[in-house]
Scaffold this motif. Sequence first.
Motif, PDB file in Angstrom:
ATOM      1  N   ALA A 363       0.854  -1.193   0.000  1.00 35.28           N
ATOM      2  CA  ALA A 363       0.000   0.000   0.000  1.00 35.28           C
ATOM      3  C   ALA A 363       0.889   1.241   0.000  1.00 35.28           C
ATOM      4  CB  ALA A 363      -0.904  -0.004   1.228  1.00 35.28           C
ATOM      5  N   ARG A 364       0.683   2.109  -0.972  1.00 40.36           N
ATOM      6  CA  ARG A 364       1.480   3.329  -1.072  1.00 40.36           C
ATOM      7  C   ARG A 364       0.556   4.520  -1.284  1.00 40.36           C
ATOM      8  NH1 ARG A 364       6.040   1.132   0.931  1.00 40.36           N
ATOM      9  NH2 ARG A 364       7.110  -0.281  -0.519  1.00 40.36           N
ATOM     10  N   GLY A 365       0.950   5.658  -0.754  1.00 40.20           N
ATOM     11  CA  GLY A 365       0.237   6.892  -1.024  1.00 40.20           C
ATOM     12  C   GLY A 365      -1.131   6.966  -0.362  1.00 40.20           C
ATOM     13  N   SER A 366      -1.969   7.853  -0.908  1.00 38.13           N
ATOM     14  CA  SER A 366      -3.312   8.051  -0.348  1.00 38.13           C
ATOM     15  C   SER A 366      -4.210   6.892  -0.740  1.00 38.13           C
ATOM     16  CB  SER A 366      -3.895   9.377  -0.833  1.00 38.13           C
ATOM     17  OG  SER A 366      -3.912   9.412  -2.250  1.00 38.13           O
ATOM     18  N   ILE A 367      -5.317   6.774  -0.049  1.00 47.10           N
ATOM     19  CA  ILE A 367      -6.201   5.632  -0.234  1.00 47.10           C
ATOM     20  C   ILE A 367      -6.910   5.700  -1.595  1.00 47.10           C
ATOM     21  CG2 ILE A 367      -8.119   6.767   0.964  1.00 47.10           C
ATOM     22  CD1 ILE A 367      -8.860   3.969   2.075  1.00 47.10           C
ATOM     23  N   PRO A 368      -6.838   4.645  -2.410  1.00 49.41           N
ATOM     24  CA  PRO A 368      -7.587   4.637  -3.676  1.00 49.41           C
ATOM     25  C   PRO A 368      -9.082   4.482  -3.406  1.00 49.41           C
ATOM     26  CG  PRO A 368      -5.791   3.007  -3.655  1.00 49.41           C
ATOM     27  CD  PRO A 368      -5.979   3.470  -2.255  1.00 49.41           C
ATOM     28  N   ALA A 369      -9.886   4.931  -4.356  1.00 47.24           N
ATOM     29  CA  ALA A 369     -11.341   4.880  -4.183  1.00 47.24           C
ATOM     30  C   ALA A 369     -11.828   3.448  -3.979  1.00 47.24           C
ATOM     31  CB  ALA A 369     -12.028   5.509  -5.402  1.00 47.24           C
ATOM     32  N   VAL A 370     -11.237   2.489  -4.713  1.00 48.07           N
ATOM     33  CA  VAL A 370     -11.695   1.102  -4.604  1.00 48.07           C
ATOM     34  C   VAL A 370     -11.402   0.535  -3.224  1.00 48.07           C
ATOM     35  CG1 VAL A 370      -9.550   0.147  -5.575  1.00 48.07           C
ATOM     36  CG2 VAL A 370     -11.693  -1.149  -5.767  1.00 48.07           C
ATOM     37  N   VAL A 371     -10.286   0.941  -2.611  1.00 52.10           N
ATOM     38  CA  VAL A 371      -9.963   0.492  -1.254  1.00 52.10           C
ATOM     39  C   VAL A 371     -10.869   1.184  -0.246  1.00 52.10           C
ATOM     40  CG1 VAL A 371      -8.166   0.444   0.527  1.00 52.10           C
ATOM     41  CG2 VAL A 371      -7.581  -0.088  -1.851  1.00 52.10           C
ATOM     42  N   ARG A 372     -11.138   2.466  -0.468  1.00 56.19           N
ATOM     43  CA  ARG A 372     -12.061   3.198   0.420  1.00 56.19           C
ATOM     44  C   ARG A 372     -13.429   2.518   0.445  1.00 56.19           C
ATOM     45  NH1 ARG A 372     -12.217   8.296   2.470  1.00 56.19           N
ATOM     46  NH2 ARG A 372     -10.360   8.900   1.251  1.00 56.19           N
ATOM     47  N   ASP A 373     -13.889   2.099  -0.720  1.00 57.55           N
ATOM     48  CA  ASP A 373     -15.187   1.433  -0.798  1.00 57.55           C
ATOM     49  C   ASP A 373     -15.180   0.110  -0.031  1.00 57.55           C
ATOM     50  OD1 ASP A 373     -16.113   3.484  -2.358  1.00 57.55           O
ATOM     51  OD2 ASP A 373     -15.850   2.431  -4.263  1.00 57.55           O
ATOM     52  N   LEU A 374     -14.074  -0.606  -0.105  1.00 61.56           N
ATOM     53  CA  LEU A 374     -13.967  -1.876   0.612  1.00 61.56           C
ATOM     54  C   LEU A 374     -14.035  -1.676   2.124  1.00 61.56           C
ATOM     55  CD1 LEU A 374     -11.164  -4.135  -0.982  1.00 61.56           C
ATOM     56  CD2 LEU A 374     -13.540  -4.754  -0.575  1.00 61.56           C
ATOM     57  N   LEU A 375     -13.376  -0.621   2.596  1.00 63.42           N
ATOM     58  CA  LEU A 375     -13.210  -0.434   4.039  1.00 63.42           C
ATOM     59  C   LEU A 375     -14.291   0.430   4.686  1.00 63.42           C
ATOM     60  CD1 LEU A 375      -9.327   0.073   4.222  1.00 63.42           C
ATOM     61  CD2 LEU A 375     -10.634  -2.013   4.638  1.00 63.42           C
ATOM     62  N   SER A 376     -15.038   1.171   3.897  1.00 61.53           N
ATOM     63  CA  SER A 376     -16.021   2.097   4.468  1.00 61.53           C
ATOM     64  C   SER A 376     -17.007   1.452   5.433  1.00 61.53           C
ATOM     65  CB  SER A 376     -16.783   2.805   3.341  1.00 61.53           C
ATOM     66  OG  SER A 376     -15.947   3.721   2.685  1.00 61.53           O
ATOM     67  N   PRO A 377     -17.498   0.226   5.179  1.00 59.30           N
ATOM     68  CA  PRO A 377     -18.438  -0.374   6.147  1.00 59.30           C
ATOM     69  C   PRO A 377     -17.808  -0.631   7.520  1.00 59.30           C
ATOM     70  CG  PRO A 377     -18.567  -1.487   4.020  1.00 59.30           C
ATOM     71  CD  PRO A 377     -17.372  -0.599   3.968  1.00 59.30           C
ATOM     72  N   PHE A 378     -16.487  -0.524   7.619  1.00 60.39           N
ATOM     73  CA  PHE A 378     -15.805  -0.850   8.875  1.00 60.39           C
ATOM     74  C   PHE A 378     -15.197   0.389   9.539  1.00 60.39           C
ATOM     75  CE2 PHE A 378     -15.753  -4.481   6.030  1.00 60.39           C
ATOM     76  CZ  PHE A 378     -16.238  -5.493   6.836  1.00 60.39           C
ATOM     77  N   LYS A 379     -15.688   1.567   9.165  1.00 61.03           N
ATOM     78  CA  LYS A 379     -15.133   2.800   9.727  1.00 61.03           C
ATOM     79  C   LYS A 379     -15.133   2.840  11.252  1.00 61.03           C
ATOM     80  CE  LYS A 379     -15.319   6.416   6.214  1.00 61.03           C
ATOM     81  NZ  LYS A 379     -15.861   7.745   5.864  1.00 61.03           N
ATOM     82  N   PRO A 380     -16.168   2.323  11.926  1.00 62.28           N
ATOM     83  CA  PRO A 380     -16.172   2.411  13.391  1.00 62.28           C
ATOM     84  C   PRO A 380     -14.967   1.736  14.063  1.00 62.28           C
ATOM     85  CG  PRO A 380     -18.371   1.903  12.586  1.00 62.28           C
ATOM     86  CD  PRO A 380     -17.454   1.800  11.405  1.00 62.28           C
ATOM     87  N   GLU A 381     -14.388   0.705  13.450  1.00 63.98           N
ATOM     88  CA  GLU A 381     -13.277   0.007  14.101  1.00 63.98           C
ATOM     89  C   GLU A 381     -11.910   0.445  13.584  1.00 63.98           C
ATOM     90  OE1 GLU A 381     -13.580  -4.210  13.401  1.00 63.98           O
ATOM     91  OE2 GLU A 381     -12.655  -4.070  11.416  1.00 63.98           O
ATOM     92  N   LEU A 382     -11.877   1.331  12.604  1.00 67.31           N
ATOM     93  CA  LEU A 382     -10.617   1.740  12.004  1.00 67.31           C
ATOM     94  C   LEU A 382     -10.313   3.195  12.325  1.00 67.31           C
ATOM     95  CD1 LEU A 382     -11.042   0.100   8.470  1.00 67.31           C
ATOM     96  CD2 LEU A 382      -9.649  -0.754  10.376  1.00 67.31           C
ATOM     97  N   PRO A 383      -9.025   3.548  12.474  1.00 70.67           N
ATOM     98  CA  PRO A 383      -8.678   4.956  12.714  1.00 70.67           C
ATOM     99  C   PRO A 383      -8.961   5.801  11.476  1.00 70.67           C
ATOM    100  CG  PRO A 383      -6.694   3.620  12.429  1.00 70.67           C
ATOM    101  CD  PRO A 383      -7.844   2.666  12.504  1.00 70.67           C
ATOM    102  N   ASP A 384      -9.292   7.063  11.692  1.00 66.49           N
ATOM    103  CA  ASP A 384      -9.589   7.968  10.576  1.00 66.49           C
ATOM    104  C   ASP A 384      -8.414   8.054   9.598  1.00 66.49           C
ATOM    105  OD1 ASP A 384     -12.066   8.483  11.645  1.00 66.49           O
ATOM    106  OD2 ASP A 384     -11.447  10.361  12.624  1.00 66.49           O
ATOM    107  N   ALA A 385      -7.191   7.857  10.116  1.00 65.72           N
ATOM    108  CA  ALA A 385      -6.004   7.976   9.274  1.00 65.72           C
ATOM    109  C   ALA A 385      -6.010   6.982   8.118  1.00 65.72           C
ATOM    110  CB  ALA A 385      -4.745   7.776  10.122  1.00 65.72           C
TER     111      ALA A 385
END
Length: 593
Positions: A363-385
């Motif tokens: 994983a390099r750089g800022s978050i790609p849109a496709v990765v953001r979509d994968l992880l968005s349902p789990f925002k409560p357990e992940l840091p905002d960073a």
Amino acid sequence: MRQLPLFLLLVLVLFIGAKRSPSAEEQHAIAMHGTPKYAAGFRSFDYVNPEAPLGGTLRLSAIGSFDSLNPFLLKGVSPRGIGDVYQSLLSRSRDEPFTLYANIARSIDVAPDRSWIIFHIDPRARFSDRRAITAEDVLASFEVLRDEGRPNVQGYYRKVTKVEILGTLAIRFEFEEDGRYEMPLIIGLMSILPKPAVTNPDFTKSSLTPIPGSGPYLIEKIEAGRRIVYRRDDNFWGWHLPQYKGRFNFERIIYDYFRDDDVALEAFKSHNIDARFEHSAAKWANAYDTSDLHTGYKMTTPKLQIPAPMLAFVFNTRREKFSDRCVRQALTLAFDFEWVNANILYGLYQRTESFFENSPLAARGSIPAVVRDLLSPFKPELPDAVFNDVFYLPETDESGRSRENLRRAQELLAEAGYVVDAGTLRHQETGKAFTIEFLVNNSDYIKLIAPFQRNLDTLGIQSTIRQIDTASYQNRVTNYDFDMIINSWGQSLSPGNEQAFYWSRDAAATPGTRNYPGIRLASVDMLIEKIATATTRDTLVTATRALDRVLLWGYYVIPLYFTDRQWLAHWPEIKLPVTPSFWGTSPDLWWYE
């Protein structure tokens, strides 16, 4: 000629149909994703010298000892090089992420959904005693390795739901749905052993009696624990296969065992050993001298194109003091890699910044849109960073003065509820002092911990190093009885089911896994499933980069260092191919001139 009655013809057709599976056709290779690089009938792999001469003796060193010639069990220690005595159903190429080619199996049929595979055994395939390899040998090998083999092998093979012998030279494996896409390749890598050997009760005992194989080398001589000599088998049945062209060129390969690596190094420099891979930065920097023309040996650095292992300090988050991510980030700031690399590691390493370092999976750089979509349902357990920032590790100027990093570390510890009282960091509610025990069984790690301890002391953290014997260390690590350890996770260009063993919630609660940090995240479990079930390379890469991002921002480890080079010293009569594989180089590719 009399015609068969119609009902007998129907029975015969139904019988033949039952013996073959639909919706597949025979093929010479299988890629985890995409198309195999080498077409049917290829001449040789691109990273070999197909014109390499045969003959000569290769003398190599090994450290320690061995007490068993059975490499398939957890019991005993088997000798170096013994894998060349055996063959698997399919053979792996080293310039693709994960592709297997016909080997003992002449061809394969695979279901489109990977729910089953049929191996068609080459009728020419023979064990070293000239006995033909049959489906019965494959089944017996599978059963004993599933029940008695190494734990990771047992875990994989228990995903097989059914095995059916279809004929003397054909066998079919069916797989459970979970993680099945990789399973045809996992079974393809299974070593095949003679049925009489594996059904013998003595097979499960550590022994110095050789088990017959079907590979390119034979065990010619052993001196228990001290030396093993392999001889090239001129009668090896598979010399005509393209994957053996330009490989296994030495008439004999000898491994001499040394108790001490310094002694092994001197044996190389006195030309009693022909080649050695160096793993010590200090020795690579100082112990070899090629400036003297009379020295004679060469130092080469083949490039690696596979993920570098994640070598790291590991936090045990099962311990309350490491359960807060702010604490883990603070301690990461306290480790001064630049000073360690310059003063202890001779500047030979790079900082590891990914669990899949040195590969396109990182994983390099800022978050790609496709990765953001994968992880968005789990925002409560992940840091905002994870969603907003670019991950990077702290840096210093090699001076050993990391004041800014330590100041930020103090702020993070204060956020986590810690205060310094009379020079000791304590939790402001419980008053408990913050202490760390580094558990090690390798004295080389002490030199990495000592400078780290100085910065921890500046933060008010009391730390100790406890070095114990290997057996005691393994027992404590197996049961997650530690504060911090130094551990390494290897990865491949085609990660799969093993990720569950490394990072899943089930693994965190199961003694003996490699989830040493105790990671327990639903998002990680989801990504592991995505990786294990990926049917395209793009899907695999996306899920792996997402997993890497989550693991990095969790600060579960303090990454250490890696090199993208092998360090190989060899005498000039030992020749290497010009083009290294993704894995660099290895003795099976060399020749004597």
